[in-house]
Design a protein around this motif. Structure first.
Motif, PDB file in Angstrom:
ATOM      1  N   ILE A   1       0.999  -1.212   0.769  1.00  0.00           N
ATOM      2  CA  ILE A   1      -0.216   0.249  -0.719  1.00  0.00           C
ATOM      3  C   ILE A   1       0.458   1.959  -0.242  1.00  0.00           C
ATOM      4  O   ILE A   1       2.180   1.719   0.778  1.00  0.00           O
ATOM      5  CB  ILE A   1      -0.859  -0.057   1.666  1.00  0.00           C
ATOM      6  N   PRO A   2       0.701   2.111  -1.269  1.00  0.00           N
ATOM      7  CA  PRO A   2       1.536   3.442  -1.101  1.00  0.00           C
ATOM      8  C   PRO A   2       1.041   3.882   0.413  1.00  0.00           C
ATOM      9  O   PRO A   2       0.181   4.237   0.441  1.00  0.00           O
ATOM     10  CB  PRO A   2       0.923   4.372  -2.503  1.00  0.00           C
ATOM     11  N   ASP A   3       2.198   5.192   0.519  1.00  0.00           N
ATOM     12  CA  ASP A   3       2.005   5.883   1.804  1.00  0.00           C
ATOM     13  C   ASP A   3       0.820   6.835   1.957  1.00  0.00           C
ATOM     14  O   ASP A   3       0.191   6.997   2.442  1.00  0.00           O
ATOM     15  CB  ASP A   3       3.145   6.786   2.331  1.00  0.00           C
ATOM     16  N   ALA A   4       0.976   7.492   0.492  1.00  0.00           N
ATOM     17  CA  ALA A   4      -0.273   8.476  -0.056  1.00  0.00           C
ATOM     18  C   ALA A   4      -1.950   7.826   0.232  1.00  0.00           C
ATOM     19  O   ALA A   4      -3.166   8.367   0.978  1.00  0.00           O
ATOM     20  CB  ALA A   4      -0.332   8.450  -1.885  1.00  0.00           C
TER      21      ALA A   4
ATOM     22  N   LEU B   1      -0.563  -4.934   7.487  1.00  0.00           N
ATOM     23  CA  LEU B   1       0.465  -5.571   7.879  1.00  0.00           C
ATOM     24  C   LEU B   1       1.963  -4.556   7.799  1.00  0.00           C
ATOM     25  O   LEU B   1       1.609  -3.387   7.502  1.00  0.00           O
ATOM     26  CB  LEU B   1       0.883  -6.495   7.831  1.00  0.00           C
ATOM     27  N   LEU B   2       2.769  -4.506   8.418  1.00  0.00           N
ATOM     28  CA  LEU B   2       4.213  -2.926   8.549  1.00  0.00           C
ATOM     29  C   LEU B   2       5.150  -4.472   8.597  1.00  0.00           C
ATOM     30  O   LEU B   2       5.489  -4.753   9.390  1.00  0.00           O
ATOM     31  CB  LEU B   2       4.087  -2.337  10.039  1.00  0.00           C
ATOM     32  N   GLN B   3       6.004  -5.066   7.172  1.00  0.00           N
ATOM     33  CA  GLN B   3       7.464  -5.791   7.160  1.00  0.00           C
ATOM     34  C   GLN B   3       8.449  -4.614   7.322  1.00  0.00           C
ATOM     35  O   GLN B   3       7.931  -3.413   7.057  1.00  0.00           O
ATOM     36  CB  GLN B   3       6.967  -6.399   5.681  1.00  0.00           C
ATOM     37  N   VAL B   4       9.140  -4.342   8.065  1.00  0.00           N
ATOM     38  CA  VAL B   4      10.625  -3.872   8.112  1.00  0.00           C
ATOM     39  C   VAL B   4      11.096  -5.196   7.848  1.00  0.00           C
ATOM     40  O   VAL B   4      12.633  -4.549   8.088  1.00  0.00           O
ATOM     41  CB  VAL B   4      10.387  -4.074   9.836  1.00  0.00           C
TER      42      VAL B   4
END
Length: 244
Positions: free
Chosen positions: A98-101, A171-174
């Motif tokens: 997902i883009p930040d915008a 989700l957030l992938q780091v």
């Protein structure tokens, strides 16, 4: 007697013609002195003459990097190249980055919807209170028994779904590492920062990667807030939408 004087005169003339005059010796001495002086000053005037023949070399000058074609910096040639693999993009087929915008737009829409729900609840409560006051005023004007007071509470509006239909959350992938130890080290670092992460193994081709992730998050607002907290600690992350 006359003959003897004549012989002495000839001898004087011969003696005078064989000797060198004094000014000749003086001239020879001056020329010798000039030659000696010129020889002694040779070390001084020779560099001065050479200085005007061309530019003076600078022993401290260095060639500019890339100034000559075909010249390659030896340090750069020997420096090993780092792998250009983007380990943040190790995703499965059901996951979409997902883009930040888009995250900001979705979070803003959720905030506006929450404000509308709050406004609707407040309006319903105000309408119920107005109806109650009107009923009490009507009963008092007709000199009738006081109407029974009944509190009417508006039903709360249904909250918006956390994610779009067909998805189970955000989700957030780091990071994603071939080494499980590196993944666990990042997980421990996140725990020290107050984040709860998990490690998942995924196989891409012949290589196995260990992905470090946070979530799932039920709303884009929560996702954006967590992503900003990660950035404030110097940790980059990408947002994902996982399919159901």
């Amino acid at each position: 007697m006359a003959t003897r004087k004549k012989g002495k005169g000839r001898q004087a003339v011969r003696n005078g013609s064989s000797g060198m005059p004094g000014w000749s010796w003086a001239l020879i001495g001056i020329l010798a002195g000039v030659l000696l002086m010129a020889f002694a000053m040779r070390g001084t005037w020779m560099p001065m003459m050479r200085q005007h023949e061309g530019p003076e070399p600078n022993p401290q000058a260095t060639a500019q990097k890339g100034s000559d074609p075909g010249v390659v910096d030896q340090a750069e040639a020997e420096k090993p190249k780092k792998p250009s693999y983007d380990f943040y993009s190790v995703l499965s087929e059901k996951e979409v980055r997902i883009p930040d915008a888009e995250i900001r737009a979705q979070a803003s829409a959720e905030a506006q919807q929450k404000q509308q729900q709050t406004a609707q609840q407040q309006a319903a409560q105000q309408a119920a209170a107005a109806q109650q006051q009107q009923a009490q005023a009507t009963a008092a004007a007709a000199n009738l028994p006081k109407a029974t007071t009944q509190t009417v509470t508006a039903a709360p509006a249904q909250p918006a779904p956390a994610a779009a239909s067909g998805t189970s959350g955000y989700l957030l992938q780091v990071g994603a590492f071939p080494s499980a130890a590196d993944a666990e080290a990042l997980k421990a670092k996140l725990a020290l920062q107050g984040f709860v992460a998990n490690v998942q193994s995924v196989k891409v081709g012949a290589q196995t990667y260990n992905r470090v992730r946070l979530g799932p998050f039920k709303s884009a607002t929560e996702l954006e807030s967590t992503k900003q907290r990660l950035q404030s600690t110097g940790i980059s992350a990408i947002a994902l939408k996982e399919g159901g």
